[in-house]
Design a protein around this motif. Sequence first.
Motif, short mmCIF file in Angstrom:
data_model
loop_
_atom_site.label_atom_id
_atom_site.label_comp_id
_atom_site.label_asym_id
_atom_site.label_seq_id
_atom_site.Cartn_x
_atom_site.Cartn_y
_atom_site.Cartn_z
N ALA A 150 0.83 -1.21 0.00
CA ALA A 150 0.00 0.00 0.00
C ALA A 150 0.86 1.26 0.00
O ALA A 150 0.46 2.30 -0.52
N GLU A 151 2.07 1.16 0.57
CA GLU A 151 2.96 2.33 0.57
C GLU A 151 3.36 2.72 -0.86
O GLU A 151 3.46 3.92 -1.19
N ASP A 152 3.56 1.73 -1.72
CA ASP A 152 3.90 2.03 -3.11
C ASP A 152 2.72 2.66 -3.83
O ASP A 152 2.90 3.54 -4.69
N ALA A 153 1.51 2.21 -3.50
CA ALA A 153 0.32 2.80 -4.11
C ALA A 153 0.18 4.28 -3.71
O ALA A 153 -0.09 5.14 -4.56
N VAL A 154 0.40 4.57 -2.44
CA VAL A 154 0.30 5.96 -1.97
C VAL A 154 1.38 6.83 -2.61
O VAL A 154 1.11 7.91 -3.15
N LEU A 155 2.62 6.35 -2.57
CA LEU A 155 3.72 7.18 -3.07
C LEU A 155 3.73 7.24 -4.59
O LEU A 155 4.19 8.23 -5.17
N GLY A 156 3.19 6.22 -5.25
CA GLY A 156 3.01 6.31 -6.70
C GLY A 156 2.02 7.41 -7.07
O GLY A 156 2.22 8.14 -8.05
N ALA A 157 0.96 7.53 -6.26
CA ALA A 157 0.00 8.62 -6.48
C ALA A 157 0.67 9.97 -6.22
O ALA A 157 0.42 10.95 -6.94
N ALA A 185 2.73 10.85 -9.29
CA ALA A 185 1.88 11.31 -10.40
C ALA A 185 1.45 12.76 -10.17
O ALA A 185 1.50 13.59 -11.10
N LEU A 186 1.05 13.08 -8.96
CA LEU A 186 0.59 14.44 -8.67
C LEU A 186 1.74 15.44 -8.78
O LEU A 186 1.57 16.54 -9.35
N VAL A 187 2.90 15.09 -8.29
CA VAL A 187 4.06 15.99 -8.38
C VAL A 187 4.46 16.21 -9.83
O VAL A 187 4.79 17.34 -10.23
N ARG A 188 4.42 15.15 -10.62
CA ARG A 188 4.80 15.32 -12.04
C ARG A 188 3.88 16.30 -12.75
O ARG A 188 4.33 17.16 -13.53
N VAL A 189 2.59 16.21 -12.49
CA VAL A 189 1.64 17.08 -13.19
C VAL A 189 1.69 18.50 -12.62
O VAL A 189 1.62 19.48 -13.38
N THR A 190 1.83 18.64 -11.33
CA THR A 190 1.77 19.98 -10.72
C THR A 190 3.11 20.71 -10.71
O THR A 190 3.15 21.94 -10.73
N HIS A 191 4.20 19.95 -10.69
CA HIS A 191 5.53 20.57 -10.62
C HIS A 191 6.36 20.34 -11.88
O HIS A 191 7.45 20.91 -12.00
N GLY A 192 5.89 19.46 -12.76
CA GLY A 192 6.57 19.27 -14.03
C GLY A 192 7.83 18.44 -13.97
O GLY A 192 8.65 18.49 -14.89
N ARG A 193 8.00 17.65 -12.91
CA ARG A 193 9.21 16.85 -12.80
C ARG A 193 8.91 15.49 -12.17
O ARG A 193 8.13 15.39 -11.23
N TRP A 194 9.57 14.46 -12.72
CA TRP A 194 9.47 13.14 -12.12
C TRP A 194 10.42 13.05 -10.94
O TRP A 194 11.59 13.42 -11.03
N LEU A 195 9.93 12.53 -9.83
CA LEU A 195 10.75 12.27 -8.66
C LEU A 195 10.59 10.81 -8.27
O LEU A 195 9.60 10.15 -8.62
N ALA A 196 11.56 10.29 -7.54
CA ALA A 196 11.39 8.97 -6.93
C ALA A 196 10.18 9.02 -6.00
O ALA A 196 9.79 10.08 -5.51
N LYS A 197 9.61 7.86 -5.73
CA LYS A 197 8.35 7.83 -4.99
C LYS A 197 8.46 8.53 -3.63
O LYS A 197 7.64 9.38 -3.29
N SER A 198 9.46 8.16 -2.84
CA SER A 198 9.58 8.77 -1.52
C SER A 198 9.88 10.26 -1.62
O SER A 198 9.37 11.07 -0.83
N ARG A 212 7.83 13.44 -0.05
CA ARG A 212 8.45 14.53 0.72
C ARG A 212 8.15 15.89 0.09
O ARG A 212 7.97 16.87 0.82
N ARG A 213 8.11 15.95 -1.24
CA ARG A 213 7.80 17.22 -1.89
C ARG A 213 6.40 17.70 -1.49
O ARG A 213 6.19 18.88 -1.18
N LEU A 214 5.44 16.79 -1.46
CA LEU A 214 4.09 17.17 -1.05
C LEU A 214 4.05 17.56 0.42
O LEU A 214 3.34 18.50 0.80
N LEU A 215 4.81 16.86 1.25
CA LEU A 215 4.85 17.24 2.66
C LEU A 215 5.47 18.62 2.85
O LEU A 215 5.02 19.41 3.68
N ASP A 216 6.49 18.91 2.05
CA ASP A 216 7.17 20.21 2.17
C ASP A 216 6.25 21.37 1.82
O ASP A 216 6.33 22.45 2.40
N GLN A 217 5.36 21.13 0.81
CA GLN A 217 4.49 22.23 0.41
C GLN A 217 3.32 22.38 1.38
O GLN A 217 2.71 23.45 1.47
N GLY A 218 3.01 21.29 2.10
CA GLY A 218 2.17 21.34 3.29
C GLY A 218 0.74 21.79 3.14
O GLY A 218 -0.18 21.04 3.46
N SER A 219 0.50 23.00 2.67
CA SER A 219 -0.82 23.62 2.79
C SER A 219 -1.91 22.89 2.02
O SER A 219 -3.08 23.00 2.36
#
Length: 262
Positions: A185-192, A195-208, A212-219
Amino acid sequence: MDEAVRDYLAALVERARAVLGANLAGAYAAGSLGLGAYQPGRSDVDVALLVDESLDCATRRALVERLRHEALPCPARGLELVVYRRVVAASGTGDPGFEVELNTGAGLPFRASYDPADRSAADGRFWYALDRAILHQSGLALLGPPAAEAFAEPAPAQLRRLLVTALDWWLALPTPPGDVPAPGAEDAVLGACRALVRVTHGRWLAKSDAGRRLLDQGSDLAPADAELIRRSIAARAGGPAPSGPSARAFQRRVRHRLATMH
């Protein structure tokens, strides 16, 4: 890169060259190796080979026999190898488009596919275009031109559709009910998250890293989603996985967001 993996990749390229000769146009480390997130014992070795001309059946089978784990032991969980014609890799198509696909390794069920038609919708036909998009950004050239020149990614709208399809695939997988750890389930969450980071930030990142990028933006995150992402990141380091229902709920929210973007 792990020395054993580096040596393995060098041997793999030489064996591929012995089979393909001058038709071999490129070789690239993909996936976690390209994204700098390889985890010994957890990650696969992902490789893409490029050829100038389509392969005949005998050559496809010879390549599999030379590269399968029994002939060339993979030091990782397994090898996931895909061969494309160079024109397909550079086209940005959303189709699978491969010549050969090989999954092999001590921790990976053996599978050799010699035609995209062999790949069922239930197995996921969207992976290949997504993998090529990641290669375009982060592939490591072992042979041939830079990955950014050799691979293209789909147009933005098509890429979003492929990511939504990938989330649909994850959501269709069985998962244990109730608030208990669901391995994977962790891979399912981090895969999502990726996907969200790629579309919103324009860059592919490793899953973890995407989590972290989503946690950093927080709001933009509800507290429960932030905790789910933290637990998923910890699970990839050996902690307990999140529950299936919580992972699915998060995936559905990400899917809705991607599907309604314009």
